[in-house]
Design a protein around this motif. Structure first.
Motif, PDB file in Angstrom:
ATOM      1  N   GLU A   1       0.875  -1.378   0.120  1.00 43.39           N
ATOM      2  CA  GLU A   1      -0.360   0.161  -0.267  1.00 43.39           C
ATOM      3  C   GLU A   1       0.635   0.946  -0.064  1.00 43.39           C
ATOM      4  OE1 GLU A   1      -3.845   1.882  -0.578  1.00 43.39           O
ATOM      5  OE2 GLU A   1      -3.313  -0.446  -0.033  1.00 43.39           O
ATOM      6  N   ASN A   2       1.978   1.196   0.463  1.00 43.20           N
ATOM      7  CA  ASN A   2       2.338   2.635   0.750  1.00 43.20           C
ATOM      8  C   ASN A   2       3.669   2.900  -0.384  1.00 43.20           C
ATOM      9  OD1 ASN A   2       4.581   0.086   1.291  1.00 43.20           O
ATOM     10  ND2 ASN A   2       5.056   1.337   3.773  1.00 43.20           N
ATOM     11  N   LEU A   3       4.059   1.501  -1.349  1.00 48.61           N
ATOM     12  CA  LEU A   3       4.752   1.867  -2.516  1.00 48.61           C
ATOM     13  C   LEU A   3       4.512   2.898  -3.447  1.00 48.61           C
ATOM     14  CD1 LEU A   3       6.991   0.332  -4.284  1.00 48.61           C
ATOM     15  CD2 LEU A   3       5.543  -0.464  -5.111  1.00 48.61           C
ATOM     16  N   GLU A   4       5.890   3.552  -3.474  1.00 44.93           N
ATOM     17  CA  GLU A   4       6.258   5.027  -4.276  1.00 44.93           C
ATOM     18  C   GLU A   4       5.490   4.744  -6.177  1.00 44.93           C
ATOM     19  OE1 GLU A   4       8.406   8.671  -4.584  1.00 44.93           O
ATOM     20  OE2 GLU A   4       9.824   6.107  -4.576  1.00 44.93           O
ATOM     21  N   PHE A   5       4.568   5.129  -6.820  1.00 50.28           N
ATOM     22  CA  PHE A   5       3.765   5.089  -7.722  1.00 50.28           C
ATOM     23  C   PHE A   5       3.452   4.190  -7.919  1.00 50.28           C
ATOM     24  CE2 PHE A   5       8.341   8.221  -7.929  1.00 50.28           C
ATOM     25  CZ  PHE A   5       7.612   9.766  -8.269  1.00 50.28           C
ATOM     26  N   ARG A   6       2.798   3.622  -7.394  1.00 51.52           N
ATOM     27  CA  ARG A   6       2.052   2.146  -7.248  1.00 51.52           C
ATOM     28  C   ARG A   6       1.058   2.518  -8.795  1.00 51.52           C
ATOM     29  NH1 ARG A   6      -2.262   2.002  -3.950  1.00 51.52           N
ATOM     30  NH2 ARG A   6      -2.040  -0.779  -3.909  1.00 51.52           N
ATOM     31  N   TYR A   7       0.777   3.191  -8.995  1.00 53.88           N
ATOM     32  CA  TYR A   7      -0.463   3.167 -10.267  1.00 53.88           C
ATOM     33  C   TYR A   7       0.296   3.611 -12.108  1.00 53.88           C
ATOM     34  CZ  TYR A   7      -4.994   3.602  -7.700  1.00 53.88           C
ATOM     35  OH  TYR A   7      -5.430   2.867  -6.200  1.00 53.88           O
ATOM     36  N   THR A   8       1.027   4.333 -11.131  1.00 51.37           N
ATOM     37  CA  THR A   8       2.115   5.131 -12.551  1.00 51.37           C
ATOM     38  C   THR A   8       3.093   3.709 -12.499  1.00 51.37           C
ATOM     39  OG1 THR A   8       3.070   6.182 -11.694  1.00 51.37           O
ATOM     40  CG2 THR A   8       4.188   6.228 -13.724  1.00 51.37           C
ATOM     41  N   ARG A   9       3.122   2.963 -11.458  1.00 50.12           N
ATOM     42  CA  ARG A   9       4.010   1.450 -11.598  1.00 50.12           C
ATOM     43  C   ARG A   9       3.175   0.586 -12.793  1.00 50.12           C
ATOM     44  NH1 ARG A   9       8.500  -0.711  -9.290  1.00 50.12           N
ATOM     45  NH2 ARG A   9       8.547  -3.042  -9.917  1.00 50.12           N
ATOM     46  N   THR A  10       1.833   1.123 -12.224  1.00 55.16           N
ATOM     47  CA  THR A  10       1.195  -0.716 -12.287  1.00 55.16           C
ATOM     48  C   THR A  10       0.989  -0.350 -14.003  1.00 55.16           C
ATOM     49  OG1 THR A  10      -0.201  -0.822 -10.568  1.00 55.16           O
ATOM     50  CG2 THR A  10      -1.284  -1.503 -12.526  1.00 55.16           C
ATOM     51  N   ILE A  11       0.420   1.011 -14.531  1.00 53.48           N
ATOM     52  CA  ILE A  11       0.463   1.563 -16.129  1.00 53.48           C
ATOM     53  C   ILE A  11       1.743   1.274 -17.162  1.00 53.48           C
ATOM     54  CG2 ILE A  11       0.139   3.249 -17.436  1.00 53.48           C
ATOM     55  CD1 ILE A  11      -1.857   4.321 -15.236  1.00 53.48           C
ATOM     56  N   ALA A  12       2.928   1.221 -16.255  1.00 56.88           N
ATOM     57  CA  ALA A  12       3.902   0.737 -16.961  1.00 56.88           C
ATOM     58  C   ALA A  12       4.045  -0.904 -17.468  1.00 56.88           C
ATOM     59  CB  ALA A  12       5.392   0.983 -16.029  1.00 56.88           C
ATOM     60  N   MET A  13       3.594  -1.846 -16.296  1.00 56.43           N
ATOM     61  CA  MET A  13       3.400  -2.434 -16.018  1.00 56.43           C
ATOM     62  C   MET A  13       2.556  -3.340 -17.173  1.00 56.43           C
ATOM     63  SD  MET A  13       1.400  -5.947 -15.346  1.00 56.43           S
ATOM     64  CE  MET A  13       0.617  -5.321 -14.045  1.00 56.43           C
ATOM     65  N   VAL A  14       1.670  -2.986 -17.357  1.00 56.67           N
ATOM     66  CA  VAL A  14       0.381  -2.871 -18.300  1.00 56.67           C
ATOM     67  C   VAL A  14       0.685  -2.776 -19.903  1.00 56.67           C
ATOM     68  CG1 VAL A  14      -1.631  -2.549 -19.074  1.00 56.67           C
ATOM     69  CG2 VAL A  14      -1.283  -3.101 -16.964  1.00 56.67           C
ATOM     70  N   CYS A  15       1.572  -1.462 -19.801  1.00 58.27           N
ATOM     71  CA  CYS A  15       2.017  -0.727 -21.687  1.00 58.27           C
ATOM     72  C   CYS A  15       3.407  -2.510 -21.515  1.00 58.27           C
ATOM     73  CB  CYS A  15       2.771   0.209 -21.261  1.00 58.27           C
ATOM     74  SG  CYS A  15       1.113   1.478 -21.610  1.00 58.27           S
ATOM     75  N   ALA A  16       4.204  -2.684 -20.840  1.00 55.40           N
ATOM     76  CA  ALA A  16       5.133  -3.118 -21.141  1.00 55.40           C
ATOM     77  C   ALA A  16       4.556  -4.385 -21.320  1.00 55.40           C
ATOM     78  CB  ALA A  16       5.854  -3.819 -19.928  1.00 55.40           C
ATOM     79  N   ALA A  17       3.842  -5.431 -21.179  1.00 54.80           N
ATOM     80  CA  ALA A  17       2.843  -6.040 -21.055  1.00 54.80           C
ATOM     81  C   ALA A  17       2.548  -6.797 -22.494  1.00 54.80           C
ATOM     82  CB  ALA A  17       2.083  -6.741 -20.567  1.00 54.80           C
ATOM     83  N   TYR A  18       1.991  -5.016 -23.077  1.00 56.63           N
ATOM     84  CA  TYR A  18       1.446  -5.104 -23.983  1.00 56.63           C
ATOM     85  C   TYR A  18       2.575  -4.814 -25.529  1.00 56.63           C
ATOM     86  CZ  TYR A  18      -1.573  -3.225 -28.280  1.00 56.63           C
ATOM     87  OH  TYR A  18      -2.101  -2.703 -29.334  1.00 56.63           O
ATOM     88  N   ALA A  19       3.344  -4.162 -25.420  1.00 55.11           N
ATOM     89  CA  ALA A  19       4.756  -4.358 -26.303  1.00 55.11           C
ATOM     90  C   ALA A  19       5.636  -6.588 -26.032  1.00 55.11           C
ATOM     91  CB  ALA A  19       5.537  -3.056 -25.515  1.00 55.11           C
ATOM     92  N   ALA A  20       5.597  -6.657 -24.642  1.00 57.75           N
ATOM     93  CA  ALA A  20       5.991  -8.198 -24.836  1.00 57.75           C
ATOM     94  C   ALA A  20       4.747  -9.069 -25.547  1.00 57.75           C
ATOM     95  CB  ALA A  20       6.256  -8.492 -23.210  1.00 57.75           C
ATOM     96  N   ASN A  21       4.052  -8.510 -25.560  1.00 56.15           N
ATOM     97  CA  ASN A  21       2.701  -9.405 -26.614  1.00 56.15           C
ATOM     98  C   ASN A  21       2.273 -10.576 -25.269  1.00 56.15           C
ATOM     99  OD1 ASN A  21       1.142  -9.619 -28.530  1.00 56.15           O
ATOM    100  ND2 ASN A  21       2.677 -11.207 -29.983  1.00 56.15           N
ATOM    101  N   VAL A  22       1.765 -10.769 -24.302  1.00 55.25           N
ATOM    102  CA  VAL A  22       1.716 -11.403 -23.756  1.00 55.25           C
ATOM    103  C   VAL A  22       0.467 -10.558 -22.541  1.00 55.25           C
ATOM    104  CG1 VAL A  22       3.711 -12.562 -23.364  1.00 55.25           C
ATOM    105  CG2 VAL A  22       2.826 -10.659 -21.768  1.00 55.25           C
ATOM    106  N   LEU A  23      -0.173  -9.891 -22.544  1.00 54.58           N
ATOM    107  CA  LEU A  23      -1.351  -8.917 -22.081  1.00 54.58           C
ATOM    108  C   LEU A  23      -2.517 -10.069 -22.693  1.00 54.58           C
ATOM    109  CD1 LEU A  23      -1.877  -6.426 -20.831  1.00 54.58           C
ATOM    110  CD2 LEU A  23      -2.879  -5.434 -22.880  1.00 54.58           C
ATOM    111  N   GLU A  24      -2.463 -10.635 -23.495  1.00 51.90           N
ATOM    112  CA  GLU A  24      -3.768 -11.226 -24.773  1.00 51.90           C
ATOM    113  C   GLU A  24      -3.888 -12.229 -22.984  1.00 51.90           C
ATOM    114  OE1 GLU A  24      -6.766 -13.321 -26.790  1.00 51.90           O
ATOM    115  OE2 GLU A  24      -5.888 -10.698 -26.525  1.00 51.90           O
ATOM    116  N   ASN A  25      -2.417 -13.185 -22.051  1.00 49.65           N
ATOM    117  CA  ASN A  25      -2.910 -14.329 -21.251  1.00 49.65           C
ATOM    118  C   ASN A  25      -3.967 -12.863 -20.353  1.00 49.65           C
ATOM    119  OD1 ASN A  25      -1.420 -15.412 -22.937  1.00 49.65           O
ATOM    120  ND2 ASN A  25       0.326 -15.339 -21.870  1.00 49.65           N
TER     121      ASN A  25
END
Length: 347
Positions: A246-270
Motif C-alpha cells: 500500500e505504501n509503495l511509491e508510484f503504485r499506479y504509475t508502475r502498474t500502467i508501465a507494467m500493462v504497457c510493457a506486457a502489451y509490448a511483450a505481446n503477453v497482455l492477452e493472457n
C-alpha cells in the motif's frame, strides 16, 4: 517508424519454449558487484564474541523491504508463461526486447537512473535523451545490478540506445558486450527462488529442456486482476497486497508501465482471456490509449475516451506532485514507453 504496436493475438499459446541461445550464467559468483561498502563488518554478540556480517547484505535486505516482491520483468514474464507447461511461446518475437526495456524502467522506479538535468534535452525526442546513474547502490536483483554496473562504467547514452545494447541490437562490435544473456531463464530461476515457479525437465523432440511451471498461483492471479482492473473498470482502485504494498511509491504509475510493457511483450492477452470478445477489444483499445498518453512527458492528463479509468489522470498527478524531486526519473519511464510504441519497427 510505426506509430503503434501490432497486436498479435494468442501469443501466449501454442509453440514450444523460446530460448536465447547461450548457457545460463550463475546468478551469484559471476555477477560480483562493486561499491564502496566494506566487505566485512562486526557486531558484538553474546559472551563478548564478535559476529561478522556483510553490510551489503543488510543494505540489500532494506532495499527489498521497501520494494515490491516482484520486479516489472518478473511480472511480465509471469504473464507470458504457460501455467502448467512452464514455458513461453516460441512465436513471441517481442518479449526479449520488452524485458530489457523493463530493466531500465525498474531502475528508474527504484531511483537508480534519471534523465540528465540539461534544459537542452527537450530538443530531442524522449527516447533519444541521455540518462545517467544517480545512485549506484545495489538493488539485490542480479539483472538490475549487472545493468547498473555497466551504465556506471560506460559513457552516458540514451534510453533507446541502452535498450538496444542490452538486447544485442547493435552493429557496433565494441559494444556487443553490453548484451544481457539468458534474461528469460535467469528471471525464471529468480522466480523459482522466490517460490513462485518450480523447475521441471520436459522432452522436446530430441532434447530435454528445463521448464518452469507455476508453483504458487497467487502472484500471477494478482497481476491478472490488476491488469483487468486498469483496463476494464471506470474507477481504478489498486488494493495493497504483499505483491504491491500500500505504501509503495508510484503504485499506479508502475502498474500502467507494467500493462504497457506486457502489451509490448505481446503477453497482455493472457491476462484478458476470461473476458468476452467485446470487453477484450475495449481493453486493448484502452491499452492503446494508455500507451499513447504515458509515452510522452508530462503524462497523465488525458482521460480515456471510453470512460475506463476515469480517475487515473488525477491519481497519477497526485503521485507526481508527491514526488516532485523525482520527475527526471519519471521522464525515463515515459521514454521507455515511447520506445515500446515503436517496438515492431525496431525488431
Amino acid at each position: 517508424m510505426s506509430s503503434g504496436l501490432t497486436r498479435r493475438r494468442g501469443a501466449g499459446g501454442g509453440g514450444g519454449p523460446s530460448t536465447e541461445g547461450e548457457p545460463s550464467r550463475s546468478n551469484s559468483s559471476q555477477n560480483v558487484r562493486e561499491n564502496n561498502t566494506p566487505e566485512t563488518s562486526y557486531e558484538k554478540g553474546e559472551n563478548g564474541h564478535k559476529i561478522a556480517f556483510d553490510p551489503r547484505d543488510m543494505s540489500e535486505s532494506a532495499e527489498r523491504s521497501k520494494q515490491p516482491k516482484l520486479t516489472l520483468m518478473e511480472e511480465v514474464i509471469l504473464l507470458g508463461l504457460k501455467d502448467k507447461q512452464g514455458y513461453l511461446s516460441f512465436w513471441n518475437d517481442n518479449i526479449s526486447y520488452a524485458l530489457r526495456g523493463c530493466i531500465v524502467l525498474e531502475l528508474a522506479f527504484r531511483g537508480r537512473v534519471a534523465m540528465t538535468k540539461d534544459a537542452s534535452r527537450r530538443r530531442f525526442p524522449l527516447a533519444d535523451r541521455i540518462i545517467e546513474v544517480i545512485d549506484d547502490t545495489p538493488t539485490g536483483e542480479v539483472l538490475l545490478d549487472e545493468t547498473l554496473k555497466m551504465m556506471k562504467q560506460s559513457e552516458k547514452m540514451s534510453v533507446a540506445s541502452w535498450i538496444d545494447l542490452l538486447s544485442g541490437e547493435t552493429w557496433n562490435l565494441m559494444k556487443i558486450g553490453y548484451q544481457l544473456k539468458q534474461v528469460r531463464e535467469r528471471l525464471c530461476k529468480g522466480l523459482v527462488d522466490k517460490g513462485i515457479l518450480r523447475t521441471e525437465k520436459r522432452n522436446f523432440l530430441l532434447f530435454d529442456m528445463p521448464t518452469h511451471p507455476v508453483a504458487d498461483g497467487g502472484a500471477k492471479d494478482e497481476i491478472r486482476r490488476r491488469v483487468r482492473n486498469v483496463l476494464t473498470q471506470r474507477t481504478v482502485v489498486i488494493q495493497g497486497s504483499q505483491w504491491l504494498p500500500e505504501n509503495l511509491e508510484f503504485r499506479y504509475t508502475r502498474t500502467i508501465a507494467m500493462v504497457c510493457a506486457a502489451y509490448a511483450a505481446n503477453v497482455l492477452e493472457n491476462a484478458l482471456s476470461t473476458l468476452g470478445h467485446e470487453a477484450r477489444e475495449r481493453a486493448f483499445t484502452q491499452t492503446d490509449e494508455l500507451l499513447a498518453e504515458y509515452s510522452q512527458w508530462p503524462f497523465g492528463r488525458k482521460a480515456s475516451s471510453q470512460g475506463i479509468g476515469a480517475n487515473i489522470p488525477q491519481v497519477i498527478t497526485d503521485e507526481i506532485n508527491g514526488s516532485k524531486d523525482k520527475e527526471l526519473q519519471l521522464e525515463v519511464v515515459a521514454a521507455c514507453l515511447s520506445v515500446f510504441t515503436r517496438l515492431d519497427s525496431l525488431l
